[in-house]
Design a protein around this motif. Structure first.
Motif, PDB file in Angstrom:
ATOM      1  N   ASP A 139       0.887  -0.996   0.269  1.00 53.49           N
ATOM      2  CA  ASP A 139       0.447  -0.437  -0.110  1.00 53.49           C
ATOM      3  C   ASP A 139       0.928   1.492   0.226  1.00 53.49           C
ATOM      4  OD1 ASP A 139      -1.879   2.953   1.020  1.00 53.49           O
ATOM      5  OD2 ASP A 139      -2.819   0.862   1.815  1.00 53.49           O
ATOM      6  N   TYR A 140       0.702   1.786  -1.257  1.00 53.29           N
ATOM      7  CA  TYR A 140       1.455   3.184  -0.884  1.00 53.29           C
ATOM      8  C   TYR A 140       0.809   4.774  -1.078  1.00 53.29           C
ATOM      9  CZ  TYR A 140       5.432   0.123  -3.073  1.00 53.29           C
ATOM     10  OH  TYR A 140       6.207  -1.229  -3.688  1.00 53.29           O
ATOM     11  N   PHE A 141       0.374   4.252  -0.582  1.00 46.65           N
ATOM     12  CA  PHE A 141      -1.429   5.147  -0.362  1.00 46.65           C
ATOM     13  C   PHE A 141      -1.362   6.291   0.894  1.00 46.65           C
ATOM     14  CE2 PHE A 141      -5.194   7.679   1.097  1.00 46.65           C
ATOM     15  CZ  PHE A 141      -4.587   8.083  -0.247  1.00 46.65           C
ATOM     16  N   ARG A 142      -0.643   4.938   1.848  1.00 44.40           N
ATOM     17  CA  ARG A 142      -0.788   5.531   3.376  1.00 44.40           C
ATOM     18  C   ARG A 142       0.650   5.502   3.693  1.00 44.40           C
ATOM     19  NH1 ARG A 142      -6.248   4.331   3.915  1.00 44.40           N
ATOM     20  NH2 ARG A 142      -7.642   5.470   4.523  1.00 44.40           N
ATOM     21  N   THR A 143       1.242   4.666   3.193  1.00 43.09           N
ATOM     22  CA  THR A 143       2.739   4.733   3.488  1.00 43.09           C
ATOM     23  C   THR A 143       3.907   4.755   2.022  1.00 43.09           C
ATOM     24  OG1 THR A 143       2.365   2.448   5.062  1.00 43.09           O
ATOM     25  CG2 THR A 143       4.793   3.151   4.649  1.00 43.09           C
ATOM     26  N   GLY A 144       4.469   5.520   2.795  1.00 41.15           N
ATOM     27  CA  GLY A 144       5.922   6.155   2.037  1.00 41.15           C
ATOM     28  C   GLY A 144       6.598   5.144   1.940  1.00 41.15           C
ATOM     29  N   ILE A 171      -4.444 -10.549  -1.206  1.00 41.42           N
ATOM     30  CA  ILE A 171      -4.059  -9.628  -1.147  1.00 41.42           C
ATOM     31  C   ILE A 171      -4.229  -8.128  -0.958  1.00 41.42           C
ATOM     32  CG2 ILE A 171      -2.928  -7.970  -3.374  1.00 41.42           C
ATOM     33  CD1 ILE A 171      -1.182 -11.043  -4.267  1.00 41.42           C
ATOM     34  N   HIS A 172      -3.580  -7.169  -0.716  1.00 42.68           N
ATOM     35  CA  HIS A 172      -4.520  -6.056  -0.851  1.00 42.68           C
ATOM     36  C   HIS A 172      -3.278  -5.133  -1.337  1.00 42.68           C
ATOM     37  CE1 HIS A 172      -5.287  -2.018   1.278  1.00 42.68           C
ATOM     38  NE2 HIS A 172      -4.476  -1.908   0.815  1.00 42.68           N
ATOM     39  N   ASP A 173      -3.887  -4.176  -2.594  1.00 39.62           N
ATOM     40  CA  ASP A 173      -3.311  -3.232  -3.093  1.00 39.62           C
ATOM     41  C   ASP A 173      -3.101  -2.395  -3.715  1.00 39.62           C
ATOM     42  OD1 ASP A 173      -1.434  -2.663  -6.032  1.00 39.62           O
ATOM     43  OD2 ASP A 173      -2.696  -4.102  -7.113  1.00 39.62           O
ATOM     44  N   ARG A 174      -2.551  -1.716  -3.340  1.00 39.66           N
ATOM     45  CA  ARG A 174      -3.152  -0.288  -3.049  1.00 39.66           C
ATOM     46  C   ARG A 174      -2.055   0.991  -3.894  1.00 39.66           C
ATOM     47  NH1 ARG A 174      -6.643   3.904   0.516  1.00 39.66           N
ATOM     48  NH2 ARG A 174      -7.393   5.840  -0.875  1.00 39.66           N
ATOM     49  N   ASP A 175      -2.535   1.307  -5.558  1.00 38.40           N
ATOM     50  CA  ASP A 175      -1.024   2.106  -5.579  1.00 38.40           C
ATOM     51  C   ASP A 175       0.071   1.110  -6.202  1.00 38.40           C
ATOM     52  OD1 ASP A 175      -3.175   4.138  -5.832  1.00 38.40           O
ATOM     53  OD2 ASP A 175      -1.851   5.110  -4.182  1.00 38.40           O
ATOM     54  N   PHE A 198     -10.843  -5.122  -5.553  1.00 36.62           N
ATOM     55  CA  PHE A 198      -9.704  -4.897  -7.022  1.00 36.62           C
ATOM     56  C   PHE A 198      -9.418  -3.196  -6.983  1.00 36.62           C
ATOM     57  CE2 PHE A 198      -8.652  -4.918 -11.420  1.00 36.62           C
ATOM     58  CZ  PHE A 198      -7.373  -5.679 -11.460  1.00 36.62           C
ATOM     59  N   SER A 199      -8.945  -3.008  -7.999  1.00 38.13           N
ATOM     60  CA  SER A 199      -8.216  -1.892  -8.357  1.00 38.13           C
ATOM     61  C   SER A 199      -7.604  -1.415  -9.517  1.00 38.13           C
ATOM     62  CB  SER A 199      -6.939  -0.662  -6.894  1.00 38.13           C
ATOM     63  OG  SER A 199      -6.298  -1.926  -6.726  1.00 38.13           O
ATOM     64  N   GLY A 200      -7.160  -2.763  -9.620  1.00 41.45           N
ATOM     65  CA  GLY A 200      -6.551  -1.893 -11.802  1.00 41.45           C
ATOM     66  C   GLY A 200      -7.775  -1.785 -12.598  1.00 41.45           C
ATOM     67  N   ASP A 201      -7.359  -2.142 -13.658  1.00 40.42           N
ATOM     68  CA  ASP A 201      -8.443  -1.545 -14.612  1.00 40.42           C
ATOM     69  C   ASP A 201      -8.100  -3.082 -15.674  1.00 40.42           C
ATOM     70  OD1 ASP A 201      -6.232  -2.024 -16.019  1.00 40.42           O
ATOM     71  OD2 ASP A 201      -5.314  -0.220 -16.670  1.00 40.42           O
ATOM     72  N   ALA A 202      -8.948  -2.597 -16.808  1.00 33.13           N
ATOM     73  CA  ALA A 202      -9.401  -4.118 -17.554  1.00 33.13           C
ATOM     74  C   ALA A 202      -8.070  -4.465 -17.596  1.00 33.13           C
ATOM     75  CB  ALA A 202     -10.429  -3.530 -19.028  1.00 33.13           C
ATOM     76  N   ALA A 203      -6.827  -4.190 -18.365  1.00 33.75           N
ATOM     77  CA  ALA A 203      -6.133  -5.645 -18.471  1.00 33.75           C
ATOM     78  C   ALA A 203      -5.454  -5.289 -17.835  1.00 33.75           C
ATOM     79  CB  ALA A 203      -5.344  -3.680 -19.039  1.00 33.75           C
ATOM     80  N   MET A 204      -5.129  -5.434 -16.759  1.00 32.41           N
ATOM     81  CA  MET A 204      -4.323  -6.014 -15.468  1.00 32.41           C
ATOM     82  C   MET A 204      -5.890  -7.036 -15.046  1.00 32.41           C
ATOM     83  SD  MET A 204      -3.460  -3.963 -11.836  1.00 32.41           S
ATOM     84  CE  MET A 204      -2.950  -5.755 -10.779  1.00 32.41           C
ATOM     85  N   ALA A 205      -6.932  -6.727 -15.221  1.00 28.04           N
ATOM     86  CA  ALA A 205      -7.819  -8.110 -15.043  1.00 28.04           C
ATOM     87  C   ALA A 205      -7.358  -9.011 -15.642  1.00 28.04           C
ATOM     88  CB  ALA A 205      -8.989  -7.327 -14.934  1.00 28.04           C
ATOM     89  N   LYS A 206      -7.519  -8.680 -16.905  1.00 32.56           N
ATOM     90  CA  LYS A 206      -7.274  -9.467 -17.862  1.00 32.56           C
ATOM     91  C   LYS A 206      -5.663 -10.712 -17.511  1.00 32.56           C
ATOM     92  CE  LYS A 206      -9.453  -7.705 -21.466  1.00 32.56           C
ATOM     93  NZ  LYS A 206      -9.391  -6.712 -22.726  1.00 32.56           N
ATOM     94  N   LEU A 207      -4.857  -9.309 -17.033  1.00 29.28           N
ATOM     95  CA  LEU A 207      -3.247 -10.196 -16.792  1.00 29.28           C
ATOM     96  C   LEU A 207      -3.163 -10.941 -15.385  1.00 29.28           C
ATOM     97  CD1 LEU A 207      -0.064 -10.496 -17.083  1.00 29.28           C
ATOM     98  CD2 LEU A 207      -0.102  -8.536 -15.599  1.00 29.28           C
ATOM     99  N   CYS A 208      -4.219 -10.382 -15.064  1.00 26.55           N
ATOM    100  CA  CYS A 208      -4.407 -11.631 -13.441  1.00 26.55           C
ATOM    101  C   CYS A 208      -4.784 -12.530 -13.638  1.00 26.55           C
ATOM    102  CB  CYS A 208      -5.211 -10.985 -12.408  1.00 26.55           C
ATOM    103  SG  CYS A 208      -4.325  -9.389 -11.462  1.00 26.55           S
ATOM    104  N   ALA A 209      -6.625 -12.980 -14.251  1.00 23.64           N
ATOM    105  CA  ALA A 209      -7.038 -14.468 -14.781  1.00 23.64           C
ATOM    106  C   ALA A 209      -6.277 -15.245 -15.682  1.00 23.64           C
ATOM    107  CB  ALA A 209      -8.622 -13.519 -15.468  1.00 23.64           C
ATOM    108  N   GLU A 210      -5.162 -14.496 -16.701  1.00 20.67           N
ATOM    109  CA  GLU A 210      -4.092 -15.254 -17.112  1.00 20.67           C
ATOM    110  C   GLU A 210      -3.507 -16.229 -16.264  1.00 20.67           C
ATOM    111  OE1 GLU A 210      -2.467 -12.953 -20.304  1.00 20.67           O
ATOM    112  OE2 GLU A 210      -4.386 -12.351 -21.382  1.00 20.67           O
TER     113      GLU A 210
END
Length: 297
Positions: A139-144, A171-175, A198-210
């Motif tokens: 998590d790169y949003f709150r922890t630098g 998995i927690h994935d933020r930024d 899940f916080s990604g976009d369509a391309a990341m969703a396809k990659l994760c599914a693959e």
């Protein structure tokens, strides 16, 4: 019976009304009952009344993970996931000056304290009622940058724990998409990997599914600003999808500003079905199968 810890939230409005029940029952794949008001029994009853028959209670620190394991042992409809949240790891190492954690003031413990905490998570993960190791990740949003090393070390150890015990990695994935995916490849992903909220976009969703990963969507899929999430849920294969509340957070539209809870799962599932142009019952049946497969119940 476990005593539910109380933790004030920023939500102060009245609870949302119960939605129309689902015809096909599903599970809430990620909730934090210990951060919600009311009793466990009340939460289970309200959820069951709308077709949400199983809850995955997720720990974010040692206190919450212990409580998750105790609660899952007590209630047939609850399973547990245990971990140190990505933001928790650097606070163990460097201290907690902003009072984020629920343990109160803490002095810096260094890496030795982090290792000891992860060792306890390892022991909890061996319990039969614990079906997931998470939420862990980055998590790169709150922890630098100052906390990145502790986060990455904790994430890698949690991956090893999930593999050792044959449990799902939650998995927690933020930024932090690129680094999360990279570390999974470097360490070798467990057999079952679930991206919570899940916080990604369509391309990341396809990659994760693959790569065989599962994707869970929360109430923010319904937010006006979250077209990327609707695109992602539309792009993901049906056999990779789960639904969650992350309650008491991420309350779905039209109830934003009110507390989230497992009984609001139907609102989020219907938003997902609309984004996919899919029949609600078809999606619910797939989500139910997928959640049971991920958590092995």
């Amino acid at each position: 019976m476990p005593t539910k810890p109380t933790k004030p939230t920023k939500k102060s409005a009245e609870p949302a009304p119960a939605p129309q029940p689902l015809r096909v029952p599903v599970a809430d794949s990620h909730t934090h009952l210990d951060m919600q008001s009311g009793t466990v029994e009340e939460a289970l009853a309200a959820a069951a009344a709308v077709g949400v028959h199983t809850l995955i209670q997720v720990g974010c620190d040692l206190e919450g993970s212990r409580w998750a394991a105790r609660t899952a042992a007590e209630y047939e409809a609850i399973w547990a996931a245990v971990a140190l949240h990505p933001n928790e790891a650097p606070r163990i190492v460097h201290g907690d000056p902003d009072h984020w954690s629920r343990q109160g003031d803490r002095e810096p413990g260094g890496m030795a304290a982090l290792e000891a905490a992860i060792d306890e998570i390892d022991a909890l993960a061996a319990l039969p009622q614990v079906r997931g190791v998470g939420e862990t990740g980055l998590d790169y949003f709150r922890t630098g940058p100052g906390g990145a090393q502790a986060q990455a070390h904790s994430f890698r150890r949690h991956i090893a724990i999930a593999k050792r015990h044959g449990k799902a990695l939650v998995i927690h994935d933020r930024d932090a998409h690129e680094d999360v995916l990279r570390i999974l490849l470097e360490e070798g992903a467990p057999d079952t990997v679930l991206f919570h909220c899940f916080s990604g976009d369509a391309a990341m969703a396809k990659l994760c599914a693959e790569r065989g990963y599962y994707l869970s969507f929360a109430g923010n899929v319904s937010y006006k600003s979250a077209q990327n999430l609707r695109d992602a849920v539309a792009a993901a294969p049906l056999d990779r999808l789960l639904v969650e509340t992350d309650a008491p957070f991420l309350t779905p539209v039209p109830h934003r500003g009110r507390p989230n809870a497992p009984y609001l799962i139907p609102v989020t599932l219907r938003a997902m079905a609309a984004a996919r142009g899919e029949d609600e019952d078809t999606l619910a049946a797939a989500v139910a199968r997928n959640t049971a497969r991920v958590f092995g119940y």
